[in-house]
Design a protein around this motif. Structure first.
Motif, short mmCIF file in Angstrom:
data_model
loop_
_atom_site.label_atom_id
_atom_site.label_comp_id
_atom_site.label_asym_id
_atom_site.label_seq_id
_atom_site.Cartn_x
_atom_site.Cartn_y
_atom_site.Cartn_z
N GLU A 288 45.83 -45.80 -6.27
CA GLU A 288 45.27 -45.07 -7.41
C GLU A 288 46.39 -44.44 -8.21
O GLU A 288 47.20 -43.70 -7.67
N GLY A 289 46.41 -44.74 -9.50
CA GLY A 289 47.42 -44.19 -10.39
C GLY A 289 46.88 -43.04 -11.21
O GLY A 289 45.80 -42.48 -10.91
N PRO A 290 47.57 -42.69 -12.28
CA PRO A 290 47.17 -41.56 -13.12
C PRO A 290 45.77 -41.72 -13.74
O PRO A 290 45.05 -40.73 -13.84
N ARG A 291 45.38 -42.93 -14.12
CA ARG A 291 44.05 -43.11 -14.72
C ARG A 291 42.95 -42.85 -13.69
O ARG A 291 41.92 -42.26 -14.01
N ALA A 292 43.16 -43.28 -12.45
CA ALA A 292 42.17 -43.02 -11.39
C ALA A 292 42.09 -41.52 -11.11
O ALA A 292 41.00 -40.97 -10.92
N GLN A 293 43.24 -40.86 -11.10
CA GLN A 293 43.27 -39.42 -10.88
C GLN A 293 42.53 -38.69 -12.00
O GLN A 293 41.80 -37.73 -11.75
N ARG B 284 34.94 -34.53 -10.91
CA ARG B 284 34.87 -33.19 -10.31
C ARG B 284 34.33 -32.17 -11.31
O ARG B 284 33.46 -31.36 -10.97
N ASN B 285 34.84 -32.21 -12.53
CA ASN B 285 34.37 -31.27 -13.55
C ASN B 285 32.91 -31.53 -13.92
O ASN B 285 32.13 -30.59 -14.09
N LEU B 286 32.53 -32.79 -14.04
CA LEU B 286 31.14 -33.14 -14.36
C LEU B 286 30.20 -32.70 -13.23
O LEU B 286 29.09 -32.22 -13.48
N SER B 287 30.66 -32.83 -12.00
CA SER B 287 29.82 -32.48 -10.85
C SER B 287 29.43 -31.01 -10.84
O SER B 287 28.42 -30.63 -10.24
#
Length: 160
Positions: A85-90, A97-100
């Motif tokens: 996982e790179g920056p886009r996955a992060q 997380r914010n949407l949750s």
């Protein structure tokens, strides 16, 4: 309590048997949005959101989810070809997380490797101009992501 963020298969256990899902392709400048029918057989494009700030982006996503009475979210997770996982996955995980924190609907993450490339090839084969492709690529990628997730869920249910 924040909504659970899980791999697609685990998130499906938190969704009722019927009900539309909303699929998101999170780009740096836009968010492609697709929605399924309540039987979860077909993904259809909804719109492309021009990204501004998280609050505005989330408000639009949640408004679309409410308008369509969705029961869950599917976010394309851009995993590298080597499985890392790179920056886009992060960035996608941070958005999730914010949407949750703003919804109680479970969020499923679906491997979207090569989705944009596949959609780009399809649009080129249909002789869609570069300018028109730029305007629809993210929405079509969201359709591709959500349809892949729907097909996987159907296979697990034993649908034909």
């Amino acid at each position: 309590m924040p909504a659970p963020i899980l791999p697609l298969i685990d998130a499906a256990a938190h969704w009722p048997e019927r009900g539309a899902l909303i699929g998101l392709d999170l780009g740096t400048k836009t968010i492609g949005v697709a929605v399924s029918n309540p039987d979860r057989r077909l993904a259809t494009g909804v719109e492309t959101i021009q990204r501004r700030a998280f609050k505005a982006d989330a408000a639009r996503v949640l408004a679309l989810a409410s308008e369509r009475s969705v029961v869950g979210f599917v976010l394309g997770l851009p995993i590298n070809m080597d499985g890392s996982e790179g920056p886009r996955a992060q960035s996608t995980r941070a958005f999730a997380r914010n949407l949750s924190r703003l919804t109680d609907l479970a969020i499923g993450l679906w491997d979207e490797r090569l989705s944009t490339a596949a959609v780009e090839r399809e649009l080129i084969s249909m002789d869609v101009s570069r300018a028109k492709r730029a305007g629809v690529i993210d929405e079509h990628a969201a359709i591709f992501i959500l349809q892949g997730a729907l097909d996987r869920l159907a296979t697990l249910r034993g649908d034909r």
